[in-house]
Design a protein around this motif. Structure first.
Motif, PDB file in Angstrom:
ATOM      1  N   GLY A  71       0.842  -1.195   0.000  1.00  0.00           N
ATOM      2  CA  GLY A  71       0.000   0.000   0.000  1.00  0.00           C
ATOM      3  C   GLY A  71       0.870   1.235   0.000  1.00  0.00           C
ATOM      4  N   GLU A  72       0.327   2.306  -0.523  1.00  0.00           N
ATOM      5  CA  GLU A  72       1.089   3.550  -0.604  1.00  0.00           C
ATOM      6  C   GLU A  72       0.275   4.690  -0.024  1.00  0.00           C
ATOM      7  N   VAL A  73       0.972   5.677   0.464  1.00  0.00           N
ATOM      8  CA  VAL A  73       0.346   6.888   0.979  1.00  0.00           C
ATOM      9  C   VAL A  73       0.838   8.036   0.121  1.00  0.00           C
ATOM     10  N   ASP A  74      -0.083   8.677  -0.602  1.00  0.00           N
ATOM     11  CA  ASP A  74       0.259   9.832  -1.441  1.00  0.00           C
ATOM     12  C   ASP A  74      -0.013  11.084  -0.627  1.00  0.00           C
ATOM     13  N   VAL A  75       1.059  11.669  -0.081  1.00  0.00           N
ATOM     14  CA  VAL A  75       0.901  12.819   0.813  1.00  0.00           C
ATOM     15  C   VAL A  75       0.493  14.082   0.074  1.00  0.00           C
ATOM     16  N   SER A  76       0.434  14.027  -1.266  1.00  0.00           N
ATOM     17  CA  SER A  76      -0.005  15.204  -2.021  1.00  0.00           C
ATOM     18  C   SER A  76      -1.519  15.219  -2.222  1.00  0.00           C
ATOM     19  N   ILE A  77      -2.198  14.118  -1.900  1.00  0.00           N
ATOM     20  CA  ILE A  77      -3.645  14.016  -2.091  1.00  0.00           C
ATOM     21  C   ILE A  77      -4.311  13.682  -0.757  1.00  0.00           C
ATOM     22  N   PRO A  78      -5.110  14.621  -0.216  1.00  0.00           N
ATOM     23  CA  PRO A  78      -5.807  14.345   1.048  1.00  0.00           C
ATOM     24  C   PRO A  78      -6.760  13.155   0.906  1.00  0.00           C
ATOM     25  N   GLY A  79      -6.882  12.414   1.984  1.00  0.00           N
ATOM     26  CA  GLY A  79      -7.789  11.269   1.998  1.00  0.00           C
ATOM     27  C   GLY A  79      -7.296  10.182   2.925  1.00  0.00           C
ATOM     28  N   TRP A  80      -8.015   9.045   2.885  1.00  0.00           N
ATOM     29  CA  TRP A  80      -7.687   7.892   3.723  1.00  0.00           C
ATOM     30  C   TRP A  80      -6.970   6.843   2.890  1.00  0.00           C
ATOM     31  N   TYR A  81      -5.945   6.250   3.457  1.00  0.00           N
ATOM     32  CA  TYR A  81      -5.166   5.203   2.799  1.00  0.00           C
ATOM     33  C   TYR A  81      -5.048   4.010   3.751  1.00  0.00           C
ATOM     34  N   THR A  82      -5.018   2.823   3.179  1.00  0.00           N
ATOM     35  CA  THR A  82      -4.813   1.611   3.967  1.00  0.00           C
ATOM     36  C   THR A  82      -3.475   1.012   3.581  1.00  0.00           C
ATOM     37  N   VAL A  83      -2.665   0.744   4.596  1.00  0.00           N
ATOM     38  CA  VAL A  83      -1.364   0.106   4.390  1.00  0.00           C
ATOM     39  C   VAL A  83      -1.392  -1.208   5.161  1.00  0.00           C
ATOM     40  N   ASN A  84      -1.082  -2.303   4.480  1.00  0.00           N
ATOM     41  CA  ASN A  84      -1.065  -3.627   5.112  1.00  0.00           C
ATOM     42  C   ASN A  84       0.369  -4.075   5.365  1.00  0.00           C
ATOM     43  N   PHE A  85       0.585  -4.676   6.514  1.00  0.00           N
ATOM     44  CA  PHE A  85       1.883  -5.235   6.883  1.00  0.00           C
ATOM     45  C   PHE A  85       1.703  -6.737   7.081  1.00  0.00           C
ATOM     46  N   THR A  86       2.558  -7.521   6.433  1.00  0.00           N
ATOM     47  CA  THR A  86       2.467  -8.973   6.517  1.00  0.00           C
ATOM     48  C   THR A  86       3.796  -9.559   6.984  1.00  0.00           C
ATOM     49  N   CYS A  87       3.708 -10.492   7.916  1.00  0.00           N
ATOM     50  CA  CYS A  87       4.863 -11.274   8.353  1.00  0.00           C
ATOM     51  C   CYS A  87       4.620 -12.716   7.915  1.00  0.00           C
ATOM     52  N   ARG A  88       5.610 -13.322   7.278  1.00  0.00           N
ATOM     53  CA  ARG A  88       5.517 -14.714   6.834  1.00  0.00           C
ATOM     54  C   ARG A  88       6.777 -15.434   7.285  1.00  0.00           C
ATOM     55  N   ASP A  89       6.596 -16.598   7.935  1.00  0.00           N
ATOM     56  CA  ASP A  89       7.761 -17.343   8.406  1.00  0.00           C
ATOM     57  C   ASP A  89       8.197 -18.382   7.374  1.00  0.00           C
ATOM     58  N   SER A  90       9.226 -19.133   7.704  1.00  0.00           N
ATOM     59  CA  SER A  90       9.797 -20.103   6.764  1.00  0.00           C
ATOM     60  C   SER A  90       8.857 -21.263   6.471  1.00  0.00           C
ATOM     61  N   LEU A  91       7.825 -21.439   7.298  1.00  0.00           N
ATOM     62  CA  LEU A  91       6.851 -22.501   7.064  1.00  0.00           C
ATOM     63  C   LEU A  91       5.659 -22.027   6.238  1.00  0.00           C
ATOM     64  N   GLY A  92       5.655 -20.737   5.906  1.00  0.00           N
ATOM     65  CA  GLY A  92       4.560 -20.188   5.118  1.00  0.00           C
ATOM     66  C   GLY A  92       3.411 -19.652   5.953  1.00  0.00           C
ATOM     67  N   GLN A  93       3.506 -19.732   7.272  1.00  0.00           N
ATOM     68  CA  GLN A  93       2.476 -19.186   8.148  1.00  0.00           C
ATOM     69  C   GLN A  93       2.598 -17.657   8.124  1.00  0.00           C
ATOM     70  N   SER A  94       1.472 -16.955   8.193  1.00  0.00           N
ATOM     71  CA  SER A  94       1.542 -15.504   8.089  1.00  0.00           C
ATOM     72  C   SER A  94       0.496 -14.807   8.941  1.00  0.00           C
ATOM     73  N   ASP A  95       0.721 -13.518   9.116  1.00  0.00           N
ATOM     74  CA  ASP A  95      -0.216 -12.637   9.806  1.00  0.00           C
ATOM     75  C   ASP A  95      -0.188 -11.303   9.077  1.00  0.00           C
ATOM     76  N   THR A  96      -1.352 -10.679   8.896  1.00  0.00           N
ATOM     77  CA  THR A  96      -1.445  -9.379   8.241  1.00  0.00           C
ATOM     78  C   THR A  96      -2.248  -8.439   9.116  1.00  0.00           C
ATOM     79  N   ARG A  97      -1.736  -7.237   9.289  1.00  0.00           N
ATOM     80  CA  ARG A  97      -2.432  -6.183  10.035  1.00  0.00           C
ATOM     81  C   ARG A  97      -2.467  -4.934   9.166  1.00  0.00           C
ATOM     82  N   SER A  98      -3.518  -4.158   9.353  1.00  0.00           N
ATOM     83  CA  SER A  98      -3.704  -2.947   8.556  1.00  0.00           C
ATOM     84  C   SER A  98      -3.513  -1.703   9.399  1.00  0.00           C
ATOM     85  N   LEU A  99      -3.024  -0.666   8.745  1.00  0.00           N
ATOM     86  CA  LEU A  99      -2.883   0.649   9.352  1.00  0.00           C
ATOM     87  C   LEU A  99      -3.619   1.635   8.458  1.00  0.00           C
TER      88      LEU A  99
END
Length: 106
Positions: A71-99
């Motif tokens: 996800g990207e945040v364009d600071v030149s355009i007012p509004g709401w943006y969603t940025v997702n962060f994902t962690c994935r381990d060597s077994l392929g297990q993952s977790d995603t959280r949004s900001l």
């Protein structure tokens, strides 16, 4: 459940008390995305720099796991943006959280 370490020769060692000791790592716990600040919404004024938040992966893997940002945040355009962060381990297990990031008019 446990999985033997990849570099383990499969042999057990004997402790001083005569017990067999083996080593394994847990494989059933997925990583977790951890925000260093306790917020799920961030704000920035239009035109200002948006610093990437302090985010880490909490994981039992041997190698450190770094969060991927989508996800990207364009600071030149007012509004709401969603940025997702994902962690994935060597077994392929993952977790995603949004900001949620809001860019507001000055």
């Amino acid at each position: 459940s446990c999985q033997m370490w990849a570099d383990c020769d499969g042999a057990y060692s004997r402790s001083r008390e005569g017990k067999q000791v083996g080593y394994c790592r847990r494989t059933n716990r997925p990583p977790a995305v951890v925000f260093k600040e306790s917020t799920i919404v961030a704000g920035v004024s239009r035109g200002d720099d948006w610093p990437r938040p302090a985010v880490a992966c909490d994981d039992d893997d041997l190698a450190p796991v770094l969060p991927n940002m989508l996800g990207e945040v364009d600071v030149s355009i007012p509004g709401w943006y969603t940025v997702n962060f994902t962690c994935r381990d060597s077994l392929g297990q993952s977790d995603t959280r949004s900001l949620q990031v809001v860019v507001w008019e000055e």
